[in-house]
Design an enzyme around this catalytic site. Structure first.
Site, PDB file in Angstrom:
ATOM      1  N   HIS A  54       0.852  -1.188   0.000  1.00 45.75           N
ATOM      2  CA  HIS A  54       0.000   0.000   0.000  1.00 45.75           C
ATOM      3  C   HIS A  54       0.884   1.233   0.000  1.00 45.75           C
ATOM      4  O   HIS A  54       1.999   1.218   0.543  1.00 45.75           O
ATOM      5  CB  HIS A  54      -0.881   0.021   1.249  1.00 45.75           C
ATOM      6  CG  HIS A  54      -2.007  -0.951   1.211  1.00 45.75           C
ATOM      7  ND1 HIS A  54      -3.230  -0.672   1.786  1.00 45.75           N
ATOM      8  CD2 HIS A  54      -2.125  -2.193   0.681  1.00 45.75           C
ATOM      9  CE1 HIS A  54      -4.044  -1.701   1.609  1.00 45.75           C
ATOM     10  NE2 HIS A  54      -3.387  -2.636   0.957  1.00 45.75           N
ATOM     11  N   GLU A  56       0.782   3.913   1.736  1.00 46.25           N
ATOM     12  CA  GLU A  56       1.160   4.384   3.066  1.00 46.25           C
ATOM     13  C   GLU A  56       2.283   3.557   3.668  1.00 46.25           C
ATOM     14  O   GLU A  56       3.217   4.099   4.262  1.00 46.25           O
ATOM     15  CB  GLU A  56      -0.049   4.338   4.016  1.00 46.25           C
ATOM     16  CG  GLU A  56      -1.219   5.190   3.580  1.00 46.25           C
ATOM     17  CD  GLU A  56      -2.281   4.440   2.790  1.00 46.25           C
ATOM     18  OE1 GLU A  56      -3.468   4.741   2.962  1.00 46.25           O
ATOM     19  OE2 GLU A  56      -1.917   3.544   1.987  1.00 46.25           O
TER      20      GLU A  56
END
Length: 160
Positions: A54, A56
């Protein structure tokens, strides 16, 4: 003159566009420390064949390496889509000071949509949240990506 939040969110949007160009869900983020971008990330789950790829998490890993510490105190993350439960948990664990979110994720968001893991008082750290920075642009990017994806899938089904 752009506000710092808009300036850095636009950098995250550019990364989301990069993800979309690769066929990935267009989510991008940057992490800022002392007024400088220290890490960038965009979704790469398909290309890395990993649930963990991901935007993040990629950016958190890079920021930790840059600062030489797992604690990201004094840092702000700018992310185009509200973090999921995995990313929200990583933000709390990293001790991130603040997260600036472009658009909400009513199906999987854990910074206020389904849950708010970032500000759960039972945890030893809470993250300040700012919502809706460049919201229309972030939302449109995702809407257009999924509309195009539906068309491609429909065309592929016709061919087979």
């Amino acid at each position: 003159m752009l506000s710092p939040d808009v300036k850095y969110m636009r950098k995250a949007i550019a990364l989301a566009r990069r993800a979309a160009a690769m066929g990935e869900i267009p989510i991008g983020c940057v992490i800022v420390h002392e007024g400088k971008v220290i890490a960038r990330g965009f979704n790469q789950r398909l290309h890395k064949h990993s649930t963990l790829a991901h935007a993040e998490l990629i950016a958190i890993d890079k920021a930790s390496r840059k600062l030489g510490d797992w604690r990201l105190e004094g840092c702000t993350m700018y992310v185009t889509l509200e973090p999921c439960q995995m990313c929200a948990g990583a933000l709390v664990q990293s001790r991130m000071d603040r997260v600036v979110i472009g658009t909400m994720n009513p199906k999987a968001g854990c910074a206020g949509s389904l849950l708010n893991l970032l500000q759960t008082p039972l945890f030893n750290h809470q993250v300040e949240i700012t919502y809706g920075v460049c919201e229309k642009e972030c939302s449109t990017l995702l809407t257009e990506f999924f509309a195009d994806l539906r068309v491609r899938v429909k065309e592929e089904k016709k061919r087979s």
